[in-house]
Design a protein around this motif. Structure first.
Motif, PDB file in Angstrom:
ATOM      1  N   LYS A  37     -20.460  16.908  33.981  1.00  0.00           N
ATOM      2  CA  LYS A  37     -21.775  16.266  34.026  1.00  0.00           C
ATOM      3  C   LYS A  37     -22.679  16.949  35.047  1.00  0.00           C
ATOM      4  CE  LYS A  37     -20.242  13.261  31.073  1.00  0.00           C
ATOM      5  NZ  LYS A  37     -20.657  13.309  29.657  1.00  0.00           N
ATOM      6  N   PHE A  38     -22.091  17.374  36.171  1.00  0.00           N
ATOM      7  CA  PHE A  38     -22.887  18.083  37.173  1.00  0.00           C
ATOM      8  C   PHE A  38     -23.511  19.332  36.569  1.00  0.00           C
ATOM      9  CE2 PHE A  38     -23.335  21.552  40.201  1.00  0.00           C
ATOM     10  CZ  PHE A  38     -24.157  20.983  41.153  1.00  0.00           C
ATOM     11  N   VAL A 190     -17.371  29.258  50.415  1.00  0.00           N
ATOM     12  CA  VAL A 190     -17.773  28.804  49.081  1.00  0.00           C
ATOM     13  C   VAL A 190     -16.923  27.603  48.687  1.00  0.00           C
ATOM     14  CG1 VAL A 190     -17.960  29.409  46.646  1.00  0.00           C
ATOM     15  CG2 VAL A 190     -18.511  31.110  48.401  1.00  0.00           C
ATOM     16  N   TYR A 191     -17.601  26.479  48.403  1.00  0.00           N
ATOM     17  CA  TYR A 191     -16.927  25.246  48.014  1.00  0.00           C
ATOM     18  C   TYR A 191     -17.118  24.994  46.516  1.00  0.00           C
ATOM     19  CZ  TYR A 191     -16.730  24.362  53.045  1.00  0.00           C
ATOM     20  OH  TYR A 191     -16.495  24.470  54.398  1.00  0.00           O
ATOM     21  N   LYS A 192     -16.512  23.934  46.040  1.00  0.00           N
ATOM     22  CA  LYS A 192     -16.628  23.569  44.630  1.00  0.00           C
ATOM     23  C   LYS A 192     -17.862  22.720  44.375  1.00  0.00           C
ATOM     24  CE  LYS A 192     -11.635  23.609  43.762  1.00  0.00           C
ATOM     25  NZ  LYS A 192     -10.469  22.794  43.320  1.00  0.00           N
ATOM     26  N   ASP A 193     -18.205  22.572  43.093  1.00  0.00           N
ATOM     27  CA  ASP A 193     -19.292  21.681  42.706  1.00  0.00           C
ATOM     28  C   ASP A 193     -18.933  20.234  43.038  1.00  0.00           C
ATOM     29  OD1 ASP A 193     -20.847  23.688  41.622  1.00  0.00           O
ATOM     30  OD2 ASP A 193     -20.191  23.343  39.560  1.00  0.00           O
ATOM     31  N   PRO A 194     -19.946  19.416  43.330  1.00  0.00           N
ATOM     32  CA  PRO A 194     -19.683  17.980  43.431  1.00  0.00           C
ATOM     33  C   PRO A 194     -19.307  17.422  42.057  1.00  0.00           C
ATOM     34  CG  PRO A 194     -21.990  18.483  43.950  1.00  0.00           C
ATOM     35  CD  PRO A 194     -21.336  19.757  43.580  1.00  0.00           C
ATOM     36  N   THR A 195     -18.704  16.272  42.039  1.00  0.00           N
ATOM     37  CA  THR A 195     -18.350  15.610  40.786  1.00  0.00           C
ATOM     38  C   THR A 195     -19.213  14.376  40.608  1.00  0.00           C
ATOM     39  OG1 THR A 195     -16.054  16.352  40.941  1.00  0.00           O
ATOM     40  CG2 THR A 195     -16.498  14.481  39.496  1.00  0.00           C
ATOM     41  N   ILE A 196     -19.854  14.255  39.464  1.00  0.00           N
ATOM     42  CA  ILE A 196     -20.616  13.058  39.154  1.00  0.00           C
ATOM     43  C   ILE A 196     -20.120  12.504  37.823  1.00  0.00           C
ATOM     44  CG2 ILE A 196     -22.665  13.766  40.432  1.00  0.00           C
ATOM     45  CD1 ILE A 196     -23.970  14.529  37.818  1.00  0.00           C
ATOM     46  N   THR A 197     -20.312  11.229  37.602  1.00  0.00           N
ATOM     47  CA  THR A 197     -19.893  10.593  36.358  1.00  0.00           C
ATOM     48  C   THR A 197     -21.110  10.091  35.603  1.00  0.00           C
ATOM     49  OG1 THR A 197     -19.597   8.469  37.477  1.00  0.00           O
ATOM     50  CG2 THR A 197     -17.672   9.900  37.308  1.00  0.00           C
ATOM     51  N   PHE A 298     -27.816  15.155  43.420  1.00  0.00           N
ATOM     52  CA  PHE A 298     -26.916  16.175  42.882  1.00  0.00           C
ATOM     53  C   PHE A 298     -25.437  15.861  43.116  1.00  0.00           C
ATOM     54  CE2 PHE A 298     -30.515  19.480  43.696  1.00  0.00           C
ATOM     55  CZ  PHE A 298     -31.229  18.952  42.632  1.00  0.00           C
ATOM     56  N   GLY A 299     -25.151  14.759  43.803  1.00  0.00           N
ATOM     57  CA  GLY A 299     -23.768  14.320  43.932  1.00  0.00           C
ATOM     58  C   GLY A 299     -23.133  14.479  45.293  1.00  0.00           C
ATOM     59  N   TYR A 300     -23.896  14.906  46.298  1.00  0.00           N
ATOM     60  CA  TYR A 300     -23.354  15.068  47.647  1.00  0.00           C
ATOM     61  C   TYR A 300     -23.495  13.774  48.453  1.00  0.00           C
ATOM     62  CZ  TYR A 300     -23.071  20.125  46.999  1.00  0.00           C
ATOM     63  OH  TYR A 300     -22.745  21.383  46.558  1.00  0.00           O
TER      64      TYR A 300
END
Length: 337
Positions: A37-38, A190-197, A298-300
């Protein structure tokens, strides 16, 4: 008889096939992985010029803050050019006065109030400019790109409303603090994308739903005090929103990163730890409010450090601009009705 058995078996299998295939992409057991979804939201944001840099400055080169006007002669023209939302409490709207033509609107109602502006740009007014900047970012993301916040809020409009800012600069808590540093920025990771539902697979729908959630939560949960971060910098992922010159010249909270630009389109956002409390700080708390609003959408788990550098170290000798002082507030007229 065999033909009849095969026919019955076929009738049982066909509905099962349609039921499973219409859900493809949501069930990884069928070998097809759904687009996160992100990513759907990110693609929409980037493709439609809604990345953080476009929220800070829109396509018409209008920054997220405006005013106050240069002279009292410019006040009427300035105010008449906007549909004005004053998001302070109704008590303060009446008791301490407001700018002419302002509509008192609860923060929770900014998205439903915005269509009343028609073709006019929107000006959001608060106490210090920080909540208004947060609201401005959310309105721009939601489809109102010509929204701006009154810089410094009512504190910069009339000196009788400047209490919040005047109180914020008295401590200079960073001066001489053991967690105030002049070292170079940490190496970037470098980190991963946030997760959103979301139940939607449409980027715009996901974005709007996220904005609505952040508006419903209000501004206060997205803020953190400078004293708390300074006392425990390791408890946060801190991002300093200064130029490199100012990062070193002013000094900074120990361990503060300097990730700029901070956009989805160029992947610089991946420098933020998606599992940490991300604190953004700037000079006044106004830019960081915009950035924190975007990051929350954005999910942060993002926060704006209230009053920024001014609240940390207002007497820092490196200041050249964006410093709060007694010379900032004007004495422009207010209305008491």
């Amino acid at each position: 008889m065999k033909k009849l058995s095969f026919l019955i078996l076929g009738l049982l299998i066909i509905p099962t096939f349609f039921l499973t295939s219409c859900d493809r992409g949501d069930d990884p057991s069928d070998g097809v992985v759904a687009t996160p979804k992100f990513t759907l939201m990110k693609d929409y944001v980037v493709d439609n010029n809604l990345d953080i840099d476009n929220i800070l400055t829109n396509s018409l080169n209008e920054k997220f803050v405006a005013g106050p006007p240069a002279t009292s002669a410019d006040v009427d023209a300035f105010l008449s050019s906007y549909y004005i939302m004053d998001i302070r409490s109704s008590a303060d709207f009446t008791a301490t006065g407001h700018v002419a033509g302002a509509n008192n609107v609860a923060f929770a109602n900014i998205l439903t109030e915005a269509p009343k502006a028609g073709t006019k740009p929107i000006l959001v007014v608060c106490y210090t400019g920080q909540t208004a900047c947060y609201a401005t970012a959310l309105l721009r993301l939601y489809g109102y790109p010509r929204t701006q916040a009154l810089k410094w809020g009512m504190s910069g409009w009339n000196s009788n409303n400047a209490t919040s800012w005047n109180n914020a600069i008295t401590g200079n808590i960073a001066n001489g603090h053991s967690n105030w540093s002049f070292t170079a920025a940490p190496a970037k990771v470098v980190y991963k994308d946030p997760t959103i539902t979301s139940l939607s697979s449409d980027g715009l729908a996901i974005l709007k739903s996220r904005v609505e959630e952040v508006v419903a939560a209000g501004f206060t949960p997205a803020t953190v005090k400078g004293s708390d971060v300074l006392a425990n910098p390791s408890g946060y992922f801190i991002n300093n929103y200064f130029s490199e010159t100012d990062y070193l010249g002013f000094g900074h909270i120990a361990g503060a990163n300097r990730i700029l630009p901070l956009n989805l389109g160029d992947d610089t956002y991946l420098g933020l730890d998606n599992n940490a409390k991300v604190v953004v700080y700037c000079y006044t708390g106004q830019t960081s409010a915009v950035v924190a609003a975007c990051l929350r959408v954005f999910g942060y788990d993002a926060y704006s450090l209230t009053f920024g550098m001014n609240g940390l170290y207002n007497n820092n000798p490196a200041w050249t601009s964006n410093k709060w002082s007694s010379s900032v507030p004007k004495n422009y007229p207010v209305v008491y009705n």
